[in-house]
Scaffold this active site. Structure first.
Site, PDB file in Angstrom:
ATOM      1  N   ASP A 161       0.876  -1.170   0.000  1.00 51.36           N
ATOM      2  CA  ASP A 161       0.000   0.000   0.000  1.00 51.36           C
ATOM      3  C   ASP A 161       0.917   1.225   0.000  1.00 51.36           C
ATOM      4  O   ASP A 161       2.115   1.117   0.253  1.00 51.36           O
ATOM      5  CB  ASP A 161      -0.873  -0.045   1.275  1.00 51.36           C
ATOM      6  CG  ASP A 161      -1.570   1.264   1.567  1.00 51.36           C
ATOM      7  OD1 ASP A 161      -2.270   1.757   0.667  1.00 51.36           O
ATOM      8  OD2 ASP A 161      -1.398   1.794   2.674  1.00 51.36           O
TER       9      ASP A 161
ATOM     10  N   ASP B  81      -0.217   5.188   0.843  1.00 48.58           N
ATOM     11  CA  ASP B  81      -0.485   6.231   1.847  1.00 48.58           C
ATOM     12  C   ASP B  81      -0.654   5.638   3.237  1.00 48.58           C
ATOM     13  O   ASP B  81      -1.512   4.798   3.454  1.00 48.58           O
ATOM     14  CB  ASP B  81      -1.735   7.016   1.442  1.00 48.58           C
ATOM     15  CG  ASP B  81      -1.501   7.791   0.153  1.00 48.58           C
ATOM     16  OD1 ASP B  81      -2.252   7.584  -0.825  1.00 48.58           O
ATOM     17  OD2 ASP B  81      -0.544   8.583   0.103  1.00 48.58           O
TER      18      ASP B  81
ATOM     19  N   GLU C  63      -0.743  11.364   4.751  1.00 46.34           N
ATOM     20  CA  GLU C  63      -2.101  11.932   4.851  1.00 46.34           C
ATOM     21  C   GLU C  63      -2.165  13.264   5.591  1.00 46.34           C
ATOM     22  O   GLU C  63      -2.594  14.275   5.021  1.00 46.34           O
ATOM     23  CB  GLU C  63      -3.038  10.905   5.538  1.00 46.34           C
ATOM     24  CG  GLU C  63      -3.240   9.628   4.748  1.00 46.34           C
ATOM     25  CD  GLU C  63      -4.052   9.795   3.478  1.00 46.34           C
ATOM     26  OE1 GLU C  63      -4.277   8.808   2.777  1.00 46.34           O
ATOM     27  OE2 GLU C  63      -4.469  10.940   3.162  1.00 46.34           O
TER      28      GLU C  63
ATOM     29  N   GLY D 292     -10.154   7.360  -1.619  1.00 38.96           N
ATOM     30  CA  GLY D 292     -10.244   8.070  -2.888  1.00 38.96           C
ATOM     31  C   GLY D 292     -10.510   9.542  -2.663  1.00 38.96           C
ATOM     32  O   GLY D 292     -11.505   9.897  -2.011  1.00 38.96           O
TER      33      GLY D 292
ATOM     34  N   ALA E  94      -6.549  20.080  -8.889  1.00 41.81           N
ATOM     35  CA  ALA E  94      -5.772  21.126  -8.194  1.00 41.81           C
ATOM     36  C   ALA E  94      -5.071  20.541  -6.979  1.00 41.81           C
ATOM     37  O   ALA E  94      -3.888  20.803  -6.717  1.00 41.81           O
ATOM     38  CB  ALA E  94      -6.694  22.270  -7.776  1.00 41.81           C
TER      39      ALA E  94
ATOM     40  N   THR F  55      -5.072   3.234  -3.461  1.00 44.09           N
ATOM     41  CA  THR F  55      -6.244   3.993  -3.891  1.00 44.09           C
ATOM     42  C   THR F  55      -5.836   5.334  -4.499  1.00 44.09           C
ATOM     43  O   THR F  55      -6.602   5.945  -5.244  1.00 44.09           O
ATOM     44  CB  THR F  55      -7.137   4.235  -2.659  1.00 44.09           C
ATOM     45  OG1 THR F  55      -7.471   2.981  -2.071  1.00 44.09           O
ATOM     46  CG2 THR F  55      -8.387   4.971  -3.023  1.00 44.09           C
ATOM     47  N   THR F  56      -4.630   5.787  -4.186  1.00 40.54           N
ATOM     48  CA  THR F  56      -4.242   7.135  -4.594  1.00 40.54           C
ATOM     49  C   THR F  56      -3.998   7.215  -6.094  1.00 40.54           C
ATOM     50  O   THR F  56      -3.923   6.215  -6.806  1.00 40.54           O
ATOM     51  CB  THR F  56      -2.994   7.617  -3.814  1.00 40.54           C
ATOM     52  OG1 THR F  56      -2.883   9.039  -3.943  1.00 40.54           O
ATOM     53  CG2 THR F  56      -1.718   6.966  -4.331  1.00 40.54           C
TER      54      THR F  56
ATOM     55  N   ASP G  98      -1.730  -0.190   6.127  1.00 40.19           N
ATOM     56  CA  ASP G  98      -1.750   0.617   7.367  1.00 40.19           C
ATOM     57  C   ASP G  98      -3.137   0.736   7.962  1.00 40.19           C
ATOM     58  O   ASP G  98      -3.285   1.287   9.078  1.00 40.19           O
ATOM     59  CB  ASP G  98      -1.224   2.030   7.073  1.00 40.19           C
ATOM     60  CG  ASP G  98      -2.223   2.816   6.204  1.00 40.19           C
ATOM     61  OD1 ASP G  98      -2.672   3.888   6.638  1.00 40.19           O
ATOM     62  OD2 ASP G  98      -2.562   2.341   5.101  1.00 40.19           O
TER      63      ASP G  98
HETATM   64  C1  XBP Z   1      -5.209   6.339   0.583  1.00 42.01           C
HETATM   65  C2  XBP Z   1      -6.360   7.016  -0.038  1.00 42.01           C
HETATM   66  C3  XBP Z   1      -6.105   8.053  -1.085  1.00 42.01           C
HETATM   67  C4  XBP Z   1      -5.393   9.260  -0.480  1.00 42.01           C
HETATM   68  C5  XBP Z   1      -5.607  10.499  -1.325  1.00 42.01           C
HETATM   69  O1  XBP Z   1      -4.681   5.478  -0.403  1.00 42.01           O
HETATM   70  O2  XBP Z   1      -7.494   6.687   0.270  1.00 42.01           O
HETATM   71  O3  XBP Z   1      -7.369   8.453  -1.589  1.00 42.01           O
HETATM   72  O4  XBP Z   1      -5.960   9.542   0.803  1.00 42.01           O
HETATM   73  O5  XBP Z   1      -5.115  10.260  -2.635  1.00 42.01           O
HETATM   74  P1  XBP Z   1      -3.870   4.107   0.002  1.00 42.01           P
HETATM   75  P2  XBP Z   1      -6.022  10.706  -3.889  1.00 42.01           P
HETATM   76  O6  XBP Z   1      -3.832   4.009   1.536  1.00 42.01           O
HETATM   77  O7  XBP Z   1      -4.674   2.980  -0.638  1.00 42.01           O
HETATM   78  O8  XBP Z   1      -2.501   4.283  -0.585  1.00 42.01           O
HETATM   79  O9  XBP Z   1      -6.537  12.089  -3.594  1.00 42.01           O
HETATM   80  O10 XBP Z   1      -5.087  10.667  -5.068  1.00 42.01           O
HETATM   81  O11 XBP Z   1      -7.114   9.673  -3.941  1.00 42.01           O
HETATM   82 MG    MG Z   2      -3.004   3.261   3.247  1.00 41.12          MG
END
Ligand code: XBP
Ligand code: MG
Length: 232
Positions: free
Chosen positions: A10, A12, A19, A53, A85, A124-125, A184
């Site tokens: 993963d 983030d 975050e 997301g 943005a 998800t990012t 995480d």
């Molecule tokens: C975490 C998420 C992402 C990020 C924001 O992703 O949910 O949406 O918070 O990124 P992961 P975006 O833990 O699966 O890596 O704004 O590009 O979605």
């Molecule tokens: Mg994560």
């Protein structure tokens, strides 16, 4: 235990604590750019992380806190513009080097490469956020170390749905029992388990109190990881 042939990371909260000091300020800068008085403080953002997301998170927030804006005919394009943005602001933060890898991540990636394990990403990012973070923290060649990078909107349903992990497993052409997922959050754990994967959890400040039932292991961070445990 089946020998591990690949580790699926993963991003983030797992590779880096992105975050609170990364995505969150980027969202707030985007809101200001678009003339909105929305502000996601640390506590509110922690609650909003239940929605995976960035576009989905913006929509979720607007529907509850600015229903008049959410009801506008052009709301869908506003969400897209806000998120574009936000991604520009986030990439600037990543490129500034202000989001370091969590403890043990770089060493684990290097040891896995030395042992011939394949590496992958399931996140998800947004895809460009992944390559930017890998380059900023591990160098310009780092994205090429990953056999598969599964990110963002390439699957219809985001975590906790298992779609992104199934997409990555399909492109690795490996069975789930020969791979290890590292996450995480409870959303990430559910996605990995749903795809039949063992999942190692490294919680962070935002996810420490979540339910990790079903996790293969829970470690404070990856500096405590031992390859002897995965048969790799
Ligand atoms: C975490 C998420 C992402 C990020 C924001 O992703 O949910 O949406 O918070 O990124 P992961 P975006 O833990 O699966 O890596 O704004 O590009 O979605
Ligand atoms: Mg994560």
């Amino acid at each position: 235990m089946n020998p591990c042939q690949a580790i699926i990371f993963d991003v983030d909260g797992t590779l880096a604590d992105t975050e609170r000091d990364g995505h969150r300020p980027a969202f707030n800068h985007a809101f200001a750019d678009c003339g909105l008085d929305w502000h996601w403080d640390e506590a509110l953002y922690g609650r909003l992380l239940a929605i995976t997301g960035g576009k989905e998170r913006i929509r979720h927030y607007a529907e509850r806190h600015a229903p008049d804006i959410a009801a506008r005919p052009g709301f869908d394009s506003l969400v897209r513009d806000l998120h574009a943005a936000k991604t520009r602001h986030y990439l600037r933060l990543v490129d500034s080097g202000s989001l370091p890898l969590r403890p043990g991540v770089a060493a684990l990636i290097q040891h896995a490469r030395q042992r011939g394990l394949r590496l992958a990403i399931a996140t998800t990012t947004t895809p460009e956020n992944v390559t930017a973070l890998l380059r900023a923290t591990l160098g310009p060649d780092a994205p090429g170390w990953f056999a598969v990078i599964g990110a963002g909107d390439i699957v219809p349903a985001k975590k906790p749905a298992p779609d992104i992990y199934r997409w990555v497993l399909d492109r690795l052409a490996l069975p789930a029992e020969n791979c290890l997922a590292i996450e995480d959050s409870a959303n990430g754990l559910r996605a990995a388990l749903g795809a039949g994967l063992r999942c190692l959890i490294t919680p962070n400040d935002y996810t420490a109190s979540e339910d990790f039932a079903g996790a293969w292991q829970v470690l404070p961070d990856l500096s405590a990881f031992g390859f002897d445990q995965i048969g790799g």
